[in-house]
Design an enzyme around this catalytic site. Structure first.
Site, short mmCIF file in Angstrom:
data_model
loop_
_atom_site.label_atom_id
_atom_site.label_comp_id
_atom_site.label_asym_id
_atom_site.label_seq_id
_atom_site.Cartn_x
_atom_site.Cartn_y
_atom_site.Cartn_z
N GLU A 95 1.02 -1.13 -0.21
CA GLU A 95 0.22 0.02 -0.17
C GLU A 95 0.78 1.60 0.09
OE1 GLU A 95 -2.48 0.43 3.50
OE2 GLU A 95 -3.76 2.07 2.33
N LYS A 148 -2.70 -1.79 -3.27
CA LYS A 148 -3.36 -0.46 -3.00
C LYS A 148 -2.75 0.25 -3.06
CE LYS A 148 -6.24 -0.37 1.19
NZ LYS A 148 -7.00 -0.12 2.74
#
Ligand code: 13P
Length: 382
Positions: free
Chosen positions: A179, A221
């Site tokens: 992420e 992500k």
């Protein structure tokens, strides 16, 4: 087969299965305290446990939610019947995951910037989390846009750490969710967001290659590419979708099975409409799904704080958000809502007109059907 018995590749694919996405319920202690405080709740262990149990037990939510990211405290907690949360989730076909980073801390040598901590001892923690039932992991790095930031130092250090985390997760048989979040606070325009996201994604994938991370067994992500929240010129969902998909096309290899977006402070409605516009563009090689925290929980948290004993109302809010977001994940959210609105208004009008005449009622029925068809055709994108 139980979801916890899937191999890593199948786990990655199941997390981005058509019509499904991930609930991020991995708020750290300071973050959940902030969320609870915003609705007048105290962040006690019992409140955190009860609130999350309400979410995890929502009837029917497994149709839209493939996995849940837990926090260290939560993966060790159990429902009121004593069933541990990871077991409770996997019994419903929802894959348990775990946030393994220890938060973004000041980056020495780069004033005002951050790097994420948590690599020390990670190999042992991963083995324990797997034992506790986790099948995927998450590590978040943040990049703020400002004069001269993010610096090359910040981008490089975080990319190296994201790749270390990913390699260690794969070694432990867990699917890493990488992420890198470019923060959207600021007055910058959408082109600046795109430039920074381009640079960050390119650096992260270079580092993943250097550290022999298998692209087929991970998920990315990331942020949607948005106008800075304080930018006077706010991009439309179509423009947001254009820049977001362009960044992904330029830097995310097709071997990656899916990209899941964070909501990053957008309201529930805005995040859903933007995700819908992204998916309506079509033709992308990866699944484009969601891993929202706030944009899945805000209404449910408000309802629960308002009346903690009324579990059904809070669960109803969560279920509605999950279903709308899952529709947006296939690009059908706006199409379906507009079609229903048009058909509903026409039906009402025709019902009034058709009183006393079965012929006009039958003729009238054709209009909403035609309107529905026309709306679907108009909104369909090439
Ligand atoms: P938001 O969707 O609230 O940005 O949270 C997603 C997340 O997991 C941040 O790490």
């Amino acid at each position: 087969m139980q979801v916890t018995e899937l191999d890593p590749r199948s786990t990655a694919q199941a997390l981005v299965a058509p019509g499904k996405g991930i609930l991020a319920a991995d708020e750290s202690f300071p973050t959940i305290e902030k969320r609870f405080k915003s609705v007048g709740l105290e962040s006690t262990e019992d409140n955190r446990r009860t609130y999350r149990e309400m979410l995890f037990r929502t009837p029917g939510v497994e149709a839209s939610i493939s996995g849940v990211i837990l926090f260290d405290e939560t993966i060790r907690q159990a429902g009121s019947d004593g069933v541990p949360f990871p077991e409770l989730l996997s019994a419903r076909g929802i894959i348990p995951g775990i946030k393994v980073d220890k938060g973004a801390k000041a980056l020495a040598g780069a004033a005002g910037e951050k790097c994420t901590e948590g690599l020390d001892g990670l190999r042992d923690r991963l083995a324990e989390y797997r034992e506790l039932g986790a099948r995927f992991t998450k590590w978040r790095a943040v990049f703020a846009i400002g004069p001269g930031t993010p610096s090359e130092t910040c981008v490089h250090v975080n990319a190296v750490e994201l790749a270390r985390f990913a390699a260690l997760s794969q070694e432990a048989g867990l699917v890493p969710i990488i992420e890198p979040e470019v923060l959207m606070d600021g007055t910058h325009d959408i082109e600046s967001s795109a430039d920074v996201t381009d640079h960050v994604l390119q650096s992260v994938f270079e580092e993943l290659y250097i550290q022999h991370v298998h692209l087929e067994d991970l998920l990315l992500k990331t942020n949607m590419v948005l106008s800075g929240y304080a930018c006077p010129d706010q991009a439309t969902p179509d423009v947001t979708a254009f820049w977001t998909v362009r960044c992904l096309q330029r830097h995310v290899p097709v071997a990656v099975p899916g990209v899941v977006f964070l909501s990053g402070g957008q309201s529930e409605e805005v995040a859903t409409v933007n995700l819908d516009a992204i998916n309506q563009r079509g033709g992308h090689p990866w699944e484009l799904s969601f891993s929202f925290g706030r944009a899945l929980q805000a209404s449910a948290l408000r309802a629960w704080a308002n009346e903690p004993t009324d579990i059904a109302t809070a669960q109803g809010e969560f279920l509605r958000r999950a279903a709308d977001t899952a529709a947006a994940r296939t690009g059908t959210f706006q199409t379906v809502s507009i079609a229903f609105t048009v058909a509903g208004v026409l039906l009402l009008a025709l019902r009034i007109l058709s009183i006393g005449s079965s012929v006009s009622f039958l003729l009238g029925l054709m209009f909403p059907l035609l309107a529905l068809l026309a709306t679907l055709l108009i909104l369909r994108r090439p």
